[in-house]
Design a protein around this motif. Sequence first.
Motif, PDB file in Angstrom:
ATOM      1  N   ARG A 127       2.687   4.658  10.464  1.00 36.74           N
ATOM      2  CA  ARG A 127       2.039   3.589   9.683  1.00 36.74           C
ATOM      3  C   ARG A 127       2.784   3.354   8.377  1.00 36.74           C
ATOM      4  N   CYS A 128       3.151   4.452   7.715  1.00 30.92           N
ATOM      5  CA  CYS A 128       3.848   4.335   6.433  1.00 30.92           C
ATOM      6  C   CYS A 128       5.245   3.752   6.633  1.00 30.92           C
ATOM      7  N   ALA A 129       5.961   4.218   7.639  1.00 30.37           N
ATOM      8  CA  ALA A 129       7.313   3.726   7.906  1.00 30.37           C
ATOM      9  C   ALA A 129       7.289   2.239   8.256  1.00 30.37           C
ATOM     10  N   THR A 130       6.285   1.814   8.998  1.00 28.43           N
ATOM     11  CA  THR A 130       6.169   0.399   9.351  1.00 28.43           C
ATOM     12  C   THR A 130       5.985  -0.447   8.101  1.00 28.43           C
ATOM     13  N   ARG A 131       5.102  -0.017   7.191  1.00 27.00           N
ATOM     14  CA  ARG A 131       4.894  -0.763   5.941  1.00 27.00           C
ATOM     15  C   ARG A 131       6.168  -0.756   5.095  1.00 27.00           C
ATOM     16  N   HIS A 132       6.779   0.403   4.967  1.00 23.75           N
ATOM     17  CA  HIS A 132       7.982   0.522   4.145  1.00 23.75           C
ATOM     18  C   HIS A 132       9.092  -0.378   4.680  1.00 23.75           C
ATOM     19  N   ASN A 133       9.337  -0.311   5.971  1.00 23.24           N
ATOM     20  CA  ASN A 133      10.390  -1.140   6.565  1.00 23.24           C
ATOM     21  C   ASN A 133      10.064  -2.621   6.443  1.00 23.24           C
ATOM     22  N   GLY A 134       8.785  -2.984   6.582  1.00 19.37           N
ATOM     23  CA  GLY A 134       8.383  -4.380   6.408  1.00 19.37           C
ATOM     24  C   GLY A 134       8.622  -4.860   4.987  1.00 19.37           C
ATOM     25  N   LEU A 135       8.361  -4.005   4.018  1.00 20.47           N
ATOM     26  CA  LEU A 135       8.597  -4.370   2.616  1.00 20.47           C
ATOM     27  C   LEU A 135      10.086  -4.539   2.357  1.00 20.47           C
ATOM     28  N   VAL A 136      10.882  -3.624   2.864  1.00 17.45           N
ATOM     29  CA  VAL A 136      12.336  -3.722   2.693  1.00 17.45           C
ATOM     30  C   VAL A 136      12.848  -5.021   3.323  1.00 17.45           C
ATOM     31  N   GLU A 137      12.408  -5.340   4.510  1.00 18.35           N
ATOM     32  CA  GLU A 137      12.854  -6.570   5.184  1.00 18.35           C
ATOM     33  C   GLU A 137      12.423  -7.817   4.417  1.00 18.35           C
ATOM     34  N   SER A 138      11.214  -7.789   3.865  1.00 24.72           N
ATOM     35  CA  SER A 138      10.743  -8.990   3.149  1.00 24.72           C
ATOM     36  C   SER A 138      11.490  -9.192   1.841  1.00 24.72           C
ATOM     37  N   ASP A 153      -5.623  22.778  17.443  1.00 21.97           N
ATOM     38  CA  ASP A 153      -5.655  22.300  16.064  1.00 21.97           C
ATOM     39  C   ASP A 153      -4.265  21.869  15.608  1.00 21.97           C
ATOM     40  N   VAL A 154      -3.242  22.632  15.959  1.00 21.98           N
ATOM     41  CA  VAL A 154      -1.873  22.290  15.593  1.00 21.98           C
ATOM     42  C   VAL A 154      -1.484  20.958  16.243  1.00 21.98           C
ATOM     43  N   ALA A 155      -1.792  20.798  17.505  1.00 20.19           N
ATOM     44  CA  ALA A 155      -1.443  19.565  18.213  1.00 20.19           C
ATOM     45  C   ALA A 155      -2.152  18.354  17.596  1.00 20.19           C
ATOM     46  N   LEU A 156      -3.433  18.482  17.289  1.00 25.35           N
ATOM     47  CA  LEU A 156      -4.184  17.359  16.706  1.00 25.35           C
ATOM     48  C   LEU A 156      -3.679  17.022  15.300  1.00 25.35           C
ATOM     49  N   THR A 157      -3.391  18.069  14.521  1.00 28.23           N
ATOM     50  CA  THR A 157      -2.915  17.833  13.157  1.00 28.23           C
ATOM     51  C   THR A 157      -1.539  17.181  13.170  1.00 28.23           C
ATOM     52  N   MET A 158      -0.647  17.673  14.032  1.00 26.97           N
ATOM     53  CA  MET A 158       0.688  17.072  14.097  1.00 26.97           C
ATOM     54  C   MET A 158       0.626  15.644  14.620  1.00 26.97           C
ATOM     55  N   SER A 159      -0.304  15.369  15.500  1.00 27.57           N
ATOM     56  CA  SER A 159      -0.499  14.003  15.985  1.00 27.57           C
ATOM     57  C   SER A 159      -0.955  13.096  14.847  1.00 27.57           C
ATOM     58  N   ALA A 160      -1.854  13.594  14.009  1.00 32.61           N
ATOM     59  CA  ALA A 160      -2.318  12.819  12.853  1.00 32.61           C
ATOM     60  C   ALA A 160      -1.172  12.579  11.874  1.00 32.61           C
ATOM     61  N   TRP A 161      -0.329  13.593  11.656  1.00 35.47           N
ATOM     62  CA  TRP A 161       0.827  13.428  10.772  1.00 35.47           C
ATOM     63  C   TRP A 161       1.779  12.365  11.314  1.00 35.47           C
ATOM     64  N   ALA A 162       2.050  12.424  12.615  1.00 32.83           N
ATOM     65  CA  ALA A 162       2.969  11.460  13.234  1.00 32.83           C
ATOM     66  C   ALA A 162       2.428  10.037  13.116  1.00 32.83           C
ATOM     67  N   LYS A 166       0.841  -1.196   0.000  1.00 31.92           N
ATOM     68  CA  LYS A 166       0.000   0.000   0.000  1.00 31.92           C
ATOM     69  C   LYS A 166       0.873   1.241   0.000  1.00 31.92           C
ATOM     70  N   ARG A 167       0.559   2.193  -0.864  1.00 33.31           N
ATOM     71  CA  ARG A 167       1.327   3.434  -0.939  1.00 33.31           C
ATOM     72  C   ARG A 167       1.003   4.336   0.246  1.00 33.31           C
ATOM     73  N   CYS A 168       1.969   5.140   0.602  1.00 29.29           N
ATOM     74  CA  CYS A 168       1.745   6.147   1.643  1.00 29.29           C
ATOM     75  C   CYS A 168       0.890   7.269   1.039  1.00 29.29           C
ATOM     76  N   PRO A 169       0.069   7.921   1.855  1.00 26.44           N
ATOM     77  CA  PRO A 169      -0.784   8.979   1.311  1.00 26.44           C
ATOM     78  C   PRO A 169       0.052  10.161   0.820  1.00 26.44           C
TER      79      PRO A 169
END
Length: 68
Positions: A55-66, A41-50, A25-28
């Motif tokens: 999620r994206c880093a976990t998928r990417h690292n899992g793909l690299v490892e596989s 609003d800044v705190a909630l938005t930055m939390s959503a970004w993090a 799955k591609r990262c958004p």
Amino acid sequence: MSLSLSACSTTPPPEPPPTQQNLMKRCPSVLPLLSTGTGEDVALTMSAWAAEYHRCATRHNGLVESLQ
């Protein structure tokens, strides 16, 4: 007259390693935007970004490892 059979030995190309479909799955490309610019609003938005980054880093690292 005798017949002699000969064959050449070839090895099939290696198959690519299996990958989990959830890793494909591609990262958004668009992240949530700030709506008001308030501290909350800044705190909630930055939390959503993090969360999306992790999620994206976990998928990417899992793909690299596989693939290694």
